[in-house]
Design an enzyme around this catalytic site. Structure first.
Site, mmCIF file in Angstrom:
data_model
loop_
_atom_site.group_PDB
_atom_site.id
_atom_site.type_symbol
_atom_site.label_atom_id
_atom_site.label_comp_id
_atom_site.label_asym_id
_atom_site.label_seq_id
_atom_site.Cartn_x
_atom_site.Cartn_y
_atom_site.Cartn_z
ATOM 1 N N LYS A 173 -1.495 21.379 -16.162
ATOM 2 C CA LYS A 173 -0.496 21.904 -15.187
ATOM 3 C C LYS A 173 0.634 20.962 -14.746
ATOM 4 O O LYS A 173 0.402 20.080 -14.201
ATOM 5 C CB LYS A 173 -1.377 22.332 -13.919
ATOM 6 C CG LYS A 173 -0.414 22.974 -12.916
ATOM 7 C CD LYS A 173 -0.928 22.764 -11.382
ATOM 8 C CE LYS A 173 -0.155 22.023 -10.529
ATOM 9 N NZ LYS A 173 1.257 22.299 -10.390
ATOM 10 N N GLY A 226 -0.518 12.016 -8.394
ATOM 11 C CA GLY A 226 0.577 12.750 -7.572
ATOM 12 C C GLY A 226 0.067 11.878 -6.059
ATOM 13 O O GLY A 226 -0.052 10.686 -6.273
ATOM 14 N N GLY A 227 0.222 12.661 -5.094
ATOM 15 C CA GLY A 227 0.361 12.051 -3.667
ATOM 16 C C GLY A 227 -1.051 11.826 -3.180
ATOM 17 O O GLY A 227 -1.883 12.443 -3.681
ATOM 18 N N GLU A 248 -4.238 8.684 -9.978
ATOM 19 C CA GLU A 248 -3.012 7.639 -10.054
ATOM 20 C C GLU A 248 -2.091 8.265 -8.739
ATOM 21 O O GLU A 248 -1.483 9.122 -8.810
ATOM 22 C CB GLU A 248 -2.323 7.693 -11.013
ATOM 23 C CG GLU A 248 -3.007 7.134 -12.416
ATOM 24 C CD GLU A 248 -2.951 5.539 -12.508
ATOM 25 O OE1 GLU A 248 -2.400 4.993 -11.716
ATOM 26 O OE2 GLU A 248 -4.027 5.171 -13.408
ATOM 27 N N CYS A 282 6.274 5.617 -8.312
ATOM 28 C CA CYS A 282 5.169 5.098 -7.608
ATOM 29 C C CYS A 282 5.174 3.395 -7.403
ATOM 30 O O CYS A 282 4.630 2.976 -6.671
ATOM 31 C CB CYS A 282 3.873 5.604 -8.286
ATOM 32 S SG CYS A 282 3.733 5.261 -9.962
ATOM 33 N N GLU A 382 4.444 5.318 2.354
ATOM 34 C CA GLU A 382 4.947 5.689 1.085
ATOM 35 C C GLU A 382 6.178 6.506 1.506
ATOM 36 O O GLU A 382 5.967 7.592 2.195
ATOM 37 C CB GLU A 382 4.271 6.263 0.162
ATOM 38 C CG GLU A 382 4.915 6.301 -1.219
ATOM 39 C CD GLU A 382 4.161 6.953 -2.281
ATOM 40 O OE1 GLU A 382 3.634 8.042 -2.126
ATOM 41 O OE2 GLU A 382 4.302 6.479 -3.294
#
Ligand code: NDP
Length: 492
Positions: A173, A226-227, A248, A282, A382
């Site tokens: 996805k 992702g976040g 990650e 990132c 972030e």
């Protein structure tokens, strides 16, 4: 405009639901393609196809699996220009970086194809005579790969390439913001001869498609980038099924400049680290920590060089900084700039959305530099945009204390000519990646990639560790003594 379906069992088919969404060019607003808003039912079909394909794929010799991966890399090499331009059109990074995204995927696929001839286990002596001990790696089964938008070709390849060479089948996805790059990638796997059902592709939201991938017990492992909030959600749902989930997540990466640094080199580094990919990496440099003796000169050079950056059409090779990915991302970044102003950080450069001409169609934010005090939100959270906080440090110890005092721990950098200090920094910085005299970005695929603290949950992608998240280790004991031998039991 292209209209895509979902890719199940080697065929592009319609979703079970008729609703679609559009993917747009963040520079111009042009609609690039439409994709189905996939459903849980779509994911279940994808899982069924992946389960059906698994027995044959896992028995395909790993070097043969590697050959198909290598073929994907070759096709990608032939199509690099077009794919790179597509990354730039759909994601907004400047064209050299768009091609870089593709090159990173090629590098990784070439590297991991060779893993088909390794997939190393170990052999050890036995504590008993006439007995042999070893480990072998086995595929996990059907795995789910959920990816973000900022490296729309490279990150899916890191996951899918490693999963496939290890003998798993995949439900993939992509981010809803970059499904076209993902679909083109799936087409390359198809063209390279991947058997049907081995890779399946469902577009749609994280809340529906992503959640079903995470919660369906037939998917045996998750690889997620992702976040942090999404990562926590994925991890906690997977935990209820005792399902391994490799995460990650974000970063708040510091670059330190010490008094003995080559200042020009350090400033060149921070420009690339902070404003490359419009800060949406990132590993982007979001904090510049400068020792006080060289603070003024470093800041002066930083501002001079930032003023010379060209912001505009990312397809123009002269452009240094393109748009951010979406209106939501633009709002988020502008909101953080306001937070910085409100908490008293000194805005030294940029800070605004750019307007007029091309800028009105896209999501362009000026490269923004704050002089900040460590502890402000802009120095801890972030932002994922072209915003840099510059912080003054008294000395090496102070710089490292500031660098480490955040919840993240992905990348870091220190500019110094002092080899002793460089080695101390390697020990002292609480991160997964440290660069000496280079910016915080620019990972190489044959080395492990990942971070500590809230950046992840301990695993590493790429490098020799790439297959760890996609393999089970089986321990094997072979007794050829022709009698019952008992480990740990004293002989009578
Ligand atoms: P998100 O976390 O919003 O989304 C990542 C992917 O997960 C998307 O495909 C998304 O779907 C899906 N998703 C979101 N929530 C869930 C959920 N609860 N369950 C299952 N799937 C879900 O991140 P972004 O796409 O905005 O990417 C940016 C983030 O990625 C940044 O924080 C960045 O630091 C991080 N990142 C980390 C890297 C690393 O290696 N450490 C590398 C690159 C980025 P959709 O959005 O389509 O709904």
């Amino acid at each position: 405009m292209e209209q895509y379906g979902i890719y199940i069992d080697g065929k592009w088919i319609k979703s079970t639901h008729s609703e679609t969404f559009e993917t747009k060019n963040p520079t111009t607003g042009e609609i690039l393609a439409t994709f189905p808003k996939g459903t849980k039912e779509d994911v279940r079909m994808a899982i069924e196809a992946a389960e059906k394909a698994l027995p044959k794929w896992r028995r395909t010799p790993a070097p043969k699996r590697g050959e198909i991966i290598l073929r994907v890399a070759q096709l990608m090499r032939e199509r690099k220009e077009g794919l790179g331009a597509l990354v730039t059109k759909e994601m907004g990074k400047v064209i050299v970086e768009g091609k870089g995204d593709v090159q990173e995927a090629i590098d990784f696929l070439e590297y991991i194809a060779g893993e088909g001839r390794r997939l190393l286990g170990e052999t050890t002596p036995s504590e008993l005579p006439n007995k042999f001990c070893m480990t072998v790696r086995q595929p996990i089964g059907v795995v789910g790969c959920i990816t973000p938008w900022n490296f729309p070709i490279a990150i899916p390849c890191w996951k899918i390439g490693a999963a496939l060479v290890a003998g798993n089948t995949v439900v993939f996805k992509p981010s809803g913001l970059t499904p076209l790059c993902a679909a083109k990638l799936v087409e390359l796997f198809e063209e390279a001869g991947l058997p049907q059902g081995v890779l399946n592709f469902v577009t749609g939201s994280g809340a529906v498609v992503g959640q079903e991938i995470v919660e369906n017990p037939k998917i045996r492992a998750i690889s997620f980038t992702g976040g942090v909030q999404s990562g926590i959600d994925v991890y906690s749902r997977a935990a209820k099924l005792l399902k391994p989930a490799h995460l990650e997540l974000g970063g708040k990466n510091p670059q330190i400049i010490m008094e003995d640094a080559n200042i020009e080199l350090a400033i060149e580094g921070v420009l690339f680290g902070a404003f490359g990919t419009a800060g949406q990496r990132c590993t982007a440099t979001s904090r510049l920590i400068v020792q006080r003796d060289v603070y003024d000169i470093a800041l002066e050079r930083l501002l001079e060089r930032t003023q010379a950056l060209k912001i505009g059409d990312p397809l123009d090779p002269e452009t240094h900084v393109g748009p951010v990915i979406s209106e939501d991302q633009e709002k988020k970044v502008l909101n953080y700039i306001q937070i910085g102003i409100d908490e008293g950080a000194k805005l030294l450069h940029g800070g605004k959305k750019l307007r007029g001409g091309l800028y009105d169609k896209g999501f362009f934010i000026e490269p923004t530099i704050f002089e900040a005090e460590h502890g402000m939100r802009i120095t801890k959270e972030e932002i994922f945009g072209p915003v840099l906080a510059v912080i003054k440090a008294n000395d090496y110890e102070d710089a490292v204390r500031i660098a480490n005092d955040v919840d993240y721990g992905l990348s870091s950098s220190i500019y110094t000519k002092d080899v002793v200090r460089a080695f101390r920094a390697i020990e002292d910085l609480e991160v997964g990646i440290t660069y000496i005299n280079a910016p915080t970005i620019g990972a190489e695929v044959h080395l492990p990639f990942g971070g500590v603290k809230n950046t992840g949950n301990g695993g590493r992608e790429a490098g020799t560790t790439a297959i760890d998240e996609f393999t089970e280790i089986k321990t094997v004991f072979i007794d050829y003594s022709n009698r019952l031998q008992k480990a740990q039991i004293d002989e009578q």
